[in-house]
Design an enzyme around this catalytic site. Structure first.
Site, PDB file in Angstrom:
ATOM      1  N   ALA A 263     -59.824  48.202 -49.973  1.00 41.56           N
ATOM      2  CA  ALA A 263     -60.737  48.930 -51.061  1.00 41.56           C
ATOM      3  C   ALA A 263     -61.530  48.106 -52.007  1.00 41.56           C
ATOM      4  O   ALA A 263     -62.187  48.775 -53.103  1.00 41.56           O
ATOM      5  CB  ALA A 263     -60.140  49.974 -51.945  1.00 41.56           C
ATOM      6  N   ALA A 264     -61.772  46.849 -51.668  1.00 44.92           N
ATOM      7  CA  ALA A 264     -62.226  45.971 -52.365  1.00 44.92           C
ATOM      8  C   ALA A 264     -63.823  46.298 -52.688  1.00 44.92           C
ATOM      9  O   ALA A 264     -64.377  46.349 -53.747  1.00 44.92           O
ATOM     10  CB  ALA A 264     -62.457  44.516 -51.984  1.00 44.92           C
ATOM     11  N   GLY A 265     -64.410  46.536 -51.517  1.00 43.89           N
ATOM     12  CA  GLY A 265     -65.849  47.094 -51.699  1.00 43.89           C
ATOM     13  C   GLY A 265     -66.196  48.250 -52.453  1.00 43.89           C
ATOM     14  O   GLY A 265     -67.106  48.302 -53.032  1.00 43.89           O
ATOM     15  N   ASP A 266     -65.277  49.191 -52.123  1.00 40.47           N
ATOM     16  CA  ASP A 266     -65.437  50.567 -52.756  1.00 40.47           C
ATOM     17  C   ASP A 266     -65.336  50.291 -54.458  1.00 40.47           C
ATOM     18  O   ASP A 266     -66.049  51.092 -55.147  1.00 40.47           O
ATOM     19  CB  ASP A 266     -64.287  51.385 -52.213  1.00 40.47           C
ATOM     20  CG  ASP A 266     -64.836  51.986 -50.917  1.00 40.47           C
ATOM     21  OD1 ASP A 266     -65.784  51.824 -50.506  1.00 40.47           O
ATOM     22  OD2 ASP A 266     -63.940  52.119 -50.071  1.00 40.47           O
TER      23      ASP A 266
END
Length: 314
Positions: A263-266
């Site tokens: 979920a890093a990009g989110d």
């Protein structure tokens, strides 16, 4: 089609509205990602709330914004759990419709020992979001400072959301994920912040994107096409920003011990939206978002990995 919602949506007093997908993530951990046709033995399993829309909404809420969500769920156990999870985060679900004839979205995720992942998504009810859905909840978009969209729901609905936000003078963010080709004609002019990763930037432009320098070339093409600001996330390499009126700037990634990058990009996008909604400058918002994303990869899971404002400030 049965929709369990009222025709008139109560206006959510949200600073950030996320239009997008909700999935139940079925996560398996394994030593490595399987090869085609291979059966691989994993060693852990978890079921957690996800979907790019859901993840970005939770990130924005945990990092200081009032948030509303526009999307669709199935009338099933996963749908009930996903709605309850958003409500626990104090996210306004007035505009979250339930469709009785279809299952909620799911994602099958394999995470390897190097913290890389492979994901298969079944859209389910996410595919029921339409331009008509957006029109039903236009007042929610109008009451926002920032509207965030992705590409895990039908393009007609996303275009309608971006056009509505532009009509109301609301800042727009598009995370073009997944992207396999350039955006349709006219879309870039509706986007204040276009935030692809390196693979998505390559798909949008037809240019190779493997480094900050190549990301800068892709970002320039996208800004020339009409997007006001372009931010290319490069995973462990960091972030390349091309902000309105500025030259491109490369920001190396903070050094952390990565456990799971799911979920890093989110987290980055939700954090950026929360900051922009509070009037923070784009440059400062980007730095904050990069810190939040770096924090998220130190914990496993999608939404469970997203930090709170208190954790970032601690």
């Amino acid at each position: 089609m049965a929709i369990e919602t009222t025709a008139t949506t109560q206006v959510a007093q949200a600073r950030v509205t996320v239009v997008g997908s909700l999935n139940m993530d079925l996560v398996v951990q394994a030593p490595r990602l399987p090869a085609p046709g291979e059966t691989l033995t994993g060693y852990a399993f978890a079921q957690v709330a996800g979907g790019k829309g859901g993840n970005q909404a939770v990130a924005a809420a945990r990092l200081g914004a009032q948030v509303a969500f526009v999307g669709c769920l199935g009338a099933d156990a996963n749908g009930a759990l996903l709605r309850a999870g958003l409500e626990t985060e104090q996210i306004d679900c007035t505009a979250l419709e339930t469709h009785a004839a279809v299952a909620s979205g799911v994602a099958l995720i394999v995470v390897d020992d190097a913290s890389q992942n492979a994901i298969v998504v079944v859209a389910g009810a996410n595919g029921r979001l339409t331009a008509q859905s957006i029109a039903r909840h236009d007042a929610v978009l109008a009451a926002s400072q920032v509207v965030v969209c992705q590409l895990e729901t039908p393009p007609q609905a996303i275009h309608a959301a971006l056009a509505s936000a532009r009509r109301h003078g609301v800042t727009t963010i598009l995370n073009p994920a997944p992207a396999t080709a350039p955006l349709p004609e006219g879309w870039l002019a509706l986007i204040d912040y276009l935030i692809p990763n390196e693979h998505e930037a390559a798909a949008l432009t037809g240019l190779p994107v493997t480094s900050p320098a190549t990301a800068a070339r892709a970002a320039a093409q996208l800004r020339d096409g009409g997007a006001r600001n372009v931010i290319v996330t490069l995973g462990a390499q960091g972030v390349l920003t091309l902000l309105e009126g500025c030259e491109s700037v490369y920001h190396p990634a903070p050094k952390v011990h990565a456990v799971d990058t799911t979920a890093a990009g989110d987290t980055f996008i939700g954090a950026l939206a929360a900051q922009l909604a509070q009037g923070v400058t784009a440059a400062d918002a980007m730095v904050f978002a990069q810190r939040a994303a770096a924090f998220s990869v130190t914990r496993a899971g999608a939404q469970p990995s997203i930090p709170t404002l208190a954790e970032l400030q601690g």
